[in-house]
Scaffold this motif. Structure first.
Motif, PDB file in Angstrom:
ATOM      1  N   VAL A  81      52.735-101.551  87.127  1.00  0.00           N
ATOM      2  CA  VAL A  81      53.438-101.275  88.381  1.00  0.00           C
ATOM      3  C   VAL A  81      52.455-100.830  89.454  1.00  0.00           C
ATOM      4  CG1 VAL A  81      55.116 -99.768  89.505  1.00  0.00           C
ATOM      5  CG2 VAL A  81      55.625-100.747  87.253  1.00  0.00           C
ATOM      6  N   PHE A  82      51.573 -99.897  89.103  1.00  0.00           N
ATOM      7  CA  PHE A  82      50.577 -99.413  90.057  1.00  0.00           C
ATOM      8  C   PHE A  82      49.674-100.549  90.517  1.00  0.00           C
ATOM      9  CE2 PHE A  82      46.265 -97.750  90.830  1.00  0.00           C
ATOM     10  CZ  PHE A  82      46.530 -96.873  91.876  1.00  0.00           C
ATOM     11  N   GLY A  83      49.230-101.377  89.580  1.00  0.00           N
ATOM     12  CA  GLY A  83      48.336-102.478  89.922  1.00  0.00           C
ATOM     13  C   GLY A  83      48.992-103.511  90.807  1.00  0.00           C
ATOM     14  N   GLY A 138      45.068-104.024  86.021  1.00  0.00           N
ATOM     15  CA  GLY A 138      44.508-105.355  86.253  1.00  0.00           C
ATOM     16  C   GLY A 138      45.544-106.451  86.089  1.00  0.00           C
ATOM     17  N   ILE A 139      46.339-106.371  85.016  1.00  0.00           N
ATOM     18  CA  ILE A 139      47.343-107.397  84.774  1.00  0.00           C
ATOM     19  C   ILE A 139      48.443-107.348  85.832  1.00  0.00           C
ATOM     20  CG2 ILE A 139      49.186-108.110  83.202  1.00  0.00           C
ATOM     21  CD1 ILE A 139      46.479-109.043  82.310  1.00  0.00           C
ATOM     22  N   ALA A 144      50.768-110.386  91.226  1.00  0.00           N
ATOM     23  CA  ALA A 144      50.937-110.538  92.671  1.00  0.00           C
ATOM     24  C   ALA A 144      49.964-111.564  93.251  1.00  0.00           C
ATOM     25  CB  ALA A 144      50.741-109.181  93.355  1.00  0.00           C
ATOM     26  N   ALA A 145      48.684-111.433  92.923  1.00  0.00           N
ATOM     27  CA  ALA A 145      47.669-112.308  93.514  1.00  0.00           C
ATOM     28  C   ALA A 145      47.785-113.738  93.021  1.00  0.00           C
ATOM     29  CB  ALA A 145      46.267-111.753  93.209  1.00  0.00           C
ATOM     30  N   ILE A 146      48.038-113.918  91.728  1.00  0.00           N
ATOM     31  CA  ILE A 146      48.025-115.260  91.156  1.00  0.00           C
ATOM     32  C   ILE A 146      49.260-116.054  91.551  1.00  0.00           C
ATOM     33  CG2 ILE A 146      47.845-116.592  89.035  1.00  0.00           C
ATOM     34  CD1 ILE A 146      45.373-114.881  89.852  1.00  0.00           C
ATOM     35  N   ALA A 412      55.509-108.608  98.503  1.00  0.00           N
ATOM     36  CA  ALA A 412      56.906-108.795  98.113  1.00  0.00           C
ATOM     37  C   ALA A 412      57.021-108.988  96.604  1.00  0.00           C
ATOM     38  CB  ALA A 412      57.506-109.993  98.854  1.00  0.00           C
ATOM     39  N   ILE A 413      56.127-109.804  96.043  1.00  0.00           N
ATOM     40  CA  ILE A 413      56.105-109.988  94.588  1.00  0.00           C
ATOM     41  C   ILE A 413      55.901-108.644  93.902  1.00  0.00           C
ATOM     42  CG2 ILE A 413      54.881-111.045  92.642  1.00  0.00           C
ATOM     43  CD1 ILE A 413      54.099-113.318  94.590  1.00  0.00           C
ATOM     44  N   ALA A 414      54.949-107.864  94.419  1.00  0.00           N
ATOM     45  CA  ALA A 414      54.630-106.564  93.826  1.00  0.00           C
ATOM     46  C   ALA A 414      55.829-105.629  93.858  1.00  0.00           C
ATOM     47  CB  ALA A 414      53.445-105.932  94.565  1.00  0.00           C
ATOM     48  N   VAL A 415      56.539-105.594  94.972  1.00  0.00           N
ATOM     49  CA  VAL A 415      57.685-104.692  95.113  1.00  0.00           C
ATOM     50  C   VAL A 415      58.786-105.054  94.130  1.00  0.00           C
ATOM     51  CG1 VAL A 415      59.599-104.072  96.640  1.00  0.00           C
ATOM     52  CG2 VAL A 415      57.253-104.013  97.492  1.00  0.00           C
ATOM     53  N   PHE A 416      59.124-106.330  94.049  1.00  0.00           N
ATOM     54  CA  PHE A 416      60.199-106.733  93.146  1.00  0.00           C
ATOM     55  C   PHE A 416      59.774-106.613  91.682  1.00  0.00           C
ATOM     56  CE2 PHE A 416      61.624-108.900  97.051  1.00  0.00           C
ATOM     57  CZ  PHE A 416      62.902-108.362  97.119  1.00  0.00           C
ATOM     58  N   PHE A 417      58.501-106.847  91.410  1.00  0.00           N
ATOM     59  CA  PHE A 417      57.980-106.650  90.056  1.00  0.00           C
ATOM     60  C   PHE A 417      58.095-105.178  89.655  1.00  0.00           C
ATOM     61  CE2 PHE A 417      54.354-105.512  87.309  1.00  0.00           C
ATOM     62  CZ  PHE A 417      54.604-106.330  86.215  1.00  0.00           C
ATOM     63  N   ALA A 418      57.721-104.279  90.574  1.00  0.00           N
ATOM     64  CA  ALA A 418      57.785-102.843  90.292  1.00  0.00           C
ATOM     65  C   ALA A 418      59.229-102.394  90.076  1.00  0.00           C
ATOM     66  CB  ALA A 418      57.148-102.065  91.442  1.00  0.00           C
ATOM     67  N   ILE A 419      60.132-102.866  90.917  1.00  0.00           N
ATOM     68  CA  ILE A 419      61.547-102.518  90.759  1.00  0.00           C
ATOM     69  C   ILE A 419      62.058-102.994  89.405  1.00  0.00           C
ATOM     70  CG2 ILE A 419      63.884-102.973  91.622  1.00  0.00           C
ATOM     71  CD1 ILE A 419      62.660-103.148  94.445  1.00  0.00           C
TER      72      ILE A 419
END
Length: 498
Positions: A81-83, A138-139, A144-146, A412-419
């Motif tokens: 989540v942090f990553g 890292g994962i 998000a990046a990939i 956006a990917i990161a936010v929904f992934f974290a949620i």
């Protein structure tokens, strides 16, 4: 081409159209292999960690308590989540290429150092937790990046099936992790075997890191951040690689050009306003899909060995065999039906896979409650359920990566992934309590029905709100914030589902 126009700092470009008109080539295959390994590594990492959990409690290894071992998985997920949040932000600011090298390097460092944990004292335990957090960071950054890089480099007509297949390769990693740890823990000294298990991912990752160094930056990201000359050089190099395969490329008509005014940096506070003010229904769609699939997967995957052991009497030593069958079902789904997301369309396929998997879970729950299942038929039911659920879950990542503007895509990917991870973390806790000592199957029956309702609910939301993105350019699906026409176009729900 990309050329400056009268508006200060603005450019007119055909680069997105030039990317979408490319036929499939060796360049695209190399991109998918080099970037798609992220999910193989995640599946490998989580499977290894789960497989060695009991081993780490043995006196000849680290002699940890069950609680200490359980916390290892929690800390890894917290790192993800942090990553995702950290590197998702950096990916939108600094570019995709830099981040998909950095995030893999961070994973290599964290997972490699995990194998060097030499004791179970307070200092070594802190070291173990730190290295698992770093590996998860890292994962999480990779997600998000990939996803951003793949969607921006793959032509529109191939984007759905490619993204879904890449996300589905998580289960190839799970199979490799299961087979590898079974061999290592059965035939290698335990103190050495578990360390080699954690080193398997970094060895594969190191090879891929060398390949990634030669991959290009996303020309979409370059042009929309004011790097017009670099973007033109990048797209020309890509086109030259495609022509090297013997393909004649036609010029793109100027009528398909975009006029862009590079936007200011968008932070998470501004992202929240963009998501819920300009794209409210898309935000509801993304959250619904991500939360429902994460809850189901975490609930079933992290407790399947408990179900096999408590209700069907399967010895712990043979559970890897059942996991391989479970993983194969998950792997086959995205590859077998992924192309339908580009042909039948996102709305039909996303809603269909969610509803079918939920319905199959409800049927298997009734069979479970009636006592009609054994270990083999229960596993077969899971294979059928997750054949559809795996394709649907992969489509959830595809959805959140293509329905928002490029400048905020990774965040956006990161936010929904974290949620999704936060809600998904509740699954193992709830279902573990429902399983208990295996004497009250009725409780788990209710839990399965709840999981079925959650998935069917996600499918119904998709049916109502899904964006018909198949075959469409990313810039058509969500006009860039950098577009000079962006603020003159109604971006509310009236065009959300077009």
């Amino acid at each position: 081409m990309a050329e400056k126009i009268g508006v200060a700092g603005a450019v007119r470009t055909t680069i997105p159209a030039r990317i979408d008109r490319l036929p499939w080539s060796r360049f695209h295959t190399r991109i998918v292999i080099a970037l798609g390994v992220a999910w193989v590594l995640d599946g490998l990492e989580i499977t290894v960690a789960g497989a060695v959990a009991d081993t780490l409690t043995k006196p000849e290894t680290l002699h940890l308590s069950s609680a200490a071992v359980g916390l290892v998985a929690t800390i890894y997920l917290a790192g993800e989540v942090f990553g995702a949040l950290l590197f998702g932000n950096l990916s939108d600011r600094l570019g995709r290429r830099k981040l998909f090298v950095i995030t893999l390097a961070v994973y290599l460092l964290g997972s490699g150092l995990t194998a060097l944990t030499l004791g179970s004292g307070p200092g070594w335990l802190a070291f173990l937790y730190l290295t698992r957090f770093v590996a998860g960071t890292g994962i999480g950054g990779e997600y998000a990046a990939i996803n951003s890089a793949i969607d921006e480099l793959i032509p529109a007509r191939h984007r759905g099936r490619v993204d879904i297949a890449v996300n589905g390769t998580y289960w190839a990693g799970a199979i490799l992790g299961t087979l590898g740890t079974y061999v290592l823990l059965e035939y290698v000294n335990l103190s050495v075997g578990w360390r080699l298990g954690f080193l398997a991912g970094p060895v594969l990752g190191l090879v891929i890191l060398l390949v990634r160094r030669d991959l290009p930056e996303s020309p979409r990201w370059q042009i929309m951040h004011g790097h017009a000359a670099e973007a033109e050089a990048t797209i020309r190099a890509i086109e030259d690689q495609v022509r090297a395969d013997g393909v004649d490329l036609v010029d793109v008509d100027e009528s398909r050009a975009l006029q862009l005014q590079p936007a200011d940096r968008v932070g998470y506070a501004a992202l929240t306003r963009i998501l819920f003010r300009e794209y409210p229904s898309r935000s509801v769609l993304g959250a619904s899909l991500m939360i429902s699939q994460s809850f189901l997967y975490n609930a079933i995957f992290f407790t399947y060995t408990l179900v096999l052991g408590r209700f069907y009497g399967v010895p712990a030593a043979t559970t890897p065999i059942y996991l391989i069958a479970f993983a194969i079902g998950n792997l086959l789904g995205p590859f077998a039906i992924g192309h339908l997301f580009d042909t039948l369309g996102r709305r039909v396929m996303i809603s269909g896979t969610y509803i079918l998997s939920g319905a199959a879970l409800a049927i298997s729950a009734c069979l479970f409650d009636l006592g009609a299942l054994n270990a083999y038929t229960q596993t077969l039911c899971w294979c059928v359920i997750f054949f559809f659920a795996s394709a649907g879950a992969s489509a959830a990542y595809l959805t959140v990566s293509e329905i928002f503007p490029l400048e905020v895509r990774a965040k956006a990917i990161a936010v929904f992934f974290a949620i999704a991870q936060c809600f998904g973390a509740l699954g193992p806790v709830i279902y573990g309590a429902l399983i208990g000592d295996g004497t009250h199957p009725g409780r788990l029956f209710i839990g399965y029905l709840v999981g079925a309702i959650v998935m069917i609910g996600g499918g119904l939301v998709a049916r109502a709100l899904a964006v018909d993105a198949e075959g469409r350019s990313l810039e058509d699906i969500a006009p860039p914030l950098a577009s000079t026409e962006h603020h003159h176009v109604d971006l509310t729900d009236r065009r959300d589902n077009r």
